[in-house]
Design a protein around this motif. Structure first.
Motif, PDB file in Angstrom:
ATOM      1  N   ALA A 160      -0.125  -8.280  -4.931  1.00  0.00           N
ATOM      2  CA  ALA A 160       0.497  -6.969  -4.725  1.00  0.00           C
ATOM      3  C   ALA A 160       0.593  -6.180  -6.026  1.00  0.00           C
ATOM      4  O   ALA A 160       0.251  -5.002  -6.073  1.00  0.00           O
ATOM      5  N   MET A 161       1.046  -6.821  -7.082  1.00  0.00           N
ATOM      6  CA  MET A 161       1.287  -6.107  -8.348  1.00  0.00           C
ATOM      7  C   MET A 161      -0.002  -5.845  -9.115  1.00  0.00           C
ATOM      8  O   MET A 161      -0.106  -4.844  -9.820  1.00  0.00           O
ATOM      9  N   GLY A 162      -0.992  -6.737  -8.984  1.00  0.00           N
ATOM     10  CA  GLY A 162      -2.228  -6.569  -9.742  1.00  0.00           C
ATOM     11  C   GLY A 162      -3.007  -5.327  -9.349  1.00  0.00           C
ATOM     12  O   GLY A 162      -3.636  -4.680 -10.199  1.00  0.00           O
ATOM     13  N   GLY A 163      -2.975  -4.963  -8.060  1.00  0.00           N
ATOM     14  CA  GLY A 163      -3.744  -3.809  -7.609  1.00  0.00           C
ATOM     15  C   GLY A 163      -3.134  -2.474  -7.967  1.00  0.00           C
ATOM     16  O   GLY A 163      -3.799  -1.436  -7.828  1.00  0.00           O
ATOM     17  N   LEU A 164      -1.882  -2.462  -8.430  1.00  0.00           N
ATOM     18  CA  LEU A 164      -1.217  -1.191  -8.740  1.00  0.00           C
ATOM     19  C   LEU A 164      -1.758  -0.555 -10.004  1.00  0.00           C
ATOM     20  O   LEU A 164      -1.618   0.651 -10.200  1.00  0.00           O
ATOM     21  N   ASN A 165      -2.370  -1.353 -10.881  1.00  0.00           N
ATOM     22  CA  ASN A 165      -2.723  -0.875 -12.220  1.00  0.00           C
ATOM     23  C   ASN A 165      -4.201  -0.559 -12.366  1.00  0.00           C
ATOM     24  O   ASN A 165      -4.683  -0.389 -13.484  1.00  0.00           O
ATOM     25  N   HIS A 166      -4.945  -0.477 -11.255  1.00  0.00           N
ATOM     26  CA  HIS A 166      -6.397  -0.294 -11.346  1.00  0.00           C
ATOM     27  C   HIS A 166      -6.850   0.920 -10.540  1.00  0.00           C
ATOM     28  O   HIS A 166      -6.232   1.287  -9.539  1.00  0.00           O
ATOM     29  N   THR A 167      -7.931   1.513 -11.005  1.00  0.00           N
ATOM     30  CA  THR A 167      -8.608   2.572 -10.251  1.00  0.00           C
ATOM     31  C   THR A 167      -9.941   2.087  -9.686  1.00  0.00           C
ATOM     32  O   THR A 167     -10.566   2.797  -8.911  1.00  0.00           O
ATOM     33  N   SER A 168     -10.374   0.901 -10.083  1.00  0.00           N
ATOM     34  CA  SER A 168     -11.606   0.323  -9.556  1.00  0.00           C
ATOM     35  C   SER A 168     -11.346  -0.233  -8.163  1.00  0.00           C
ATOM     36  O   SER A 168     -10.471  -1.086  -7.976  1.00  0.00           O
ATOM     37  N   LEU A 169     -12.097   0.229  -7.174  1.00  0.00           N
ATOM     38  CA  LEU A 169     -11.910  -0.231  -5.802  1.00  0.00           C
ATOM     39  C   LEU A 169     -12.224  -1.707  -5.649  1.00  0.00           C
ATOM     40  O   LEU A 169     -11.574  -2.412  -4.879  1.00  0.00           O
ATOM     41  N   ARG A 170     -13.212  -2.197  -6.394  1.00  0.00           N
ATOM     42  CA  ARG A 170     -13.573  -3.612  -6.275  1.00  0.00           C
ATOM     43  C   ARG A 170     -12.458  -4.515  -6.805  1.00  0.00           C
ATOM     44  O   ARG A 170     -12.160  -5.556  -6.213  1.00  0.00           O
ATOM     45  N   LYS A 171     -11.820  -4.112  -7.903  1.00  0.00           N
ATOM     46  CA  LYS A 171     -10.703  -4.905  -8.413  1.00  0.00           C
ATOM     47  C   LYS A 171      -9.509  -4.836  -7.466  1.00  0.00           C
ATOM     48  O   LYS A 171      -8.806  -5.833  -7.258  1.00  0.00           O
TER      49      LYS A 171
END
Length: 332
Positions: A160-171
């Motif tokens: 949940a928290m890891g995806g908040l800090n990225h703009t890359s859709l794959r990440k």
């Protein structure tokens, strides 16, 4: 890579998965995992550049580490001078950790976003779905321990928290997969076969989304606003994202409702609260992915839209997320 070679590697991967699902000892499972790994690496390296080379090397090293731990534990089990209960406990914990390393489950997850960020969407889809099936099956053969509970909590929190800090859709999709892995491991604790239903529903939801992202070659959030052209297509894509996040009454909600209902019966309310709160965070970055389509003004020429395949993907998304939940409600 020629199409015949691609077909051969996909066939080998499928056969290795079937071999693992029908194995009756740990050595056969280890052999199947090795065959699976060696068939998937050439598929990653279909496009030859430094990015795919890095992803192949990272994937090979991590999978080899997990396989080495699995094999060592299999070989030394009979030589340990301990009671049978101690051997079973130690072996279960180490086997669960080796499968977690190979799946990219937190805290062993750092390789997965980097590998996915260097591959196309079709390979990402295989890594998120097909490659996880034999590993989850192997984990379901092991008696659940406290290590699995820790992995479930770390998976849903980091996913949940890891995806908040990225703009890359794959990440972002990699962290989304980690969050869903936490729910699937919860299914293993509840019922050894419940994770199969969860995985089937997860694959059904993920495939049309990945087809859409691959069709338009979308890799970053700011590219999404230049795709959907009508209100119907925007709403369909938003519904698919809501389903991925587990928003009722869509298909993704029924997957998580099975786990919530079972944990309530088992009086594990603490786990339920953590998992639901983390699902809300994943829902937030799914909405963040779709918000540019609704909030930004743009124009698109009609000749840029390929109607037939575009409408086909939207139809599949609509059927999966609107008609399928109604059918499931009638069955249940």
């Amino acid at each position: 890579m020629k199409n015949s070679s691609m077909t051969m590697f996909i066939t080998i991967i499928t056969m290795s998965v079937m071999m693992i699902l029908n194995s009756n000892n740990w050595i056969n499972i280890w052999i199947g995992l090795e065959i699976n790994m060696m068939a998937f690496i050439p598929m990653i390296y279909k496009v030859k550049n430094h990015l795919t080379s890095e992803s192949c090397m990272m994937y090979f090293l991590i999978q080899s580490m997990g396989s080495m731990i699995l094999l060592c534990m299999i070989l030394i089990t009979n030589t340990l001078m301990m009671t049978e209960m101690m051997i079973n406990t130690i072996m279960s914990n180490i086997l669960i950790m080796s499968m977690a390393i190979k799946m990219g489950v937190p805290p062993f997850h750092f390789w997965m976003p980097e590998v996915m960020n260097k591959m196309n969407w079709i390979k990402c889809l295989m890594l998120m779905t097909l490659q996880k099936i034999p590993l989850l099956f192997t984990m379901s053969l092991i008696n659940p321990t406290i290590i699995m509970m820790v992995l479930i909590i770390t998976s849903v929190i980091m996913g949940a928290m890891g995806g908040l800090n990225h703009t890359s859709l794959r990440k972002m999709m990699a962290y989304s997969s980690m969050n869903h892995m936490g729910w699937m491991m919860s299914c293993i604790i509840i019922n050894k076969n419940l994770w199969i239903l969860y995985m089937m529903m997860y694959i059904i939801i993920t495939i049309p989304l990945m087809m859409w992202l691959n069709y338009y070659k979308l890799y970053y959030i700011n590219q999404i606003s230049m795709t959907a052209s009508t209100l119907v297509s925007k709403m369909t894509l938003l519904i698919n994202m809501m389903s991925m996040g587990g928003m009722p009454p869509f298909t993704g909600f029924y997957m998580k409702w099975m786990v919530i209902k079972s944990f309530t019966i088992m009086n594990m309310q603490f786990m339920i609260v953590i998992m639901i709160m983390c699902s809300l965070l994943t829902l937030f970055y799914y909405i963040r992915m779709m918000s540019p389509m609704f909030l930004m003004h743009y124009s698109m020429n009609n000749w840029m839209i390929k109607y037939y395949s575009y409408k086909f993907m939207l139809t599949i998304m609509f059927i999966v997320n609107m008609i399928m939940p109604a059918a499931m409600y009638i069955i249940m």
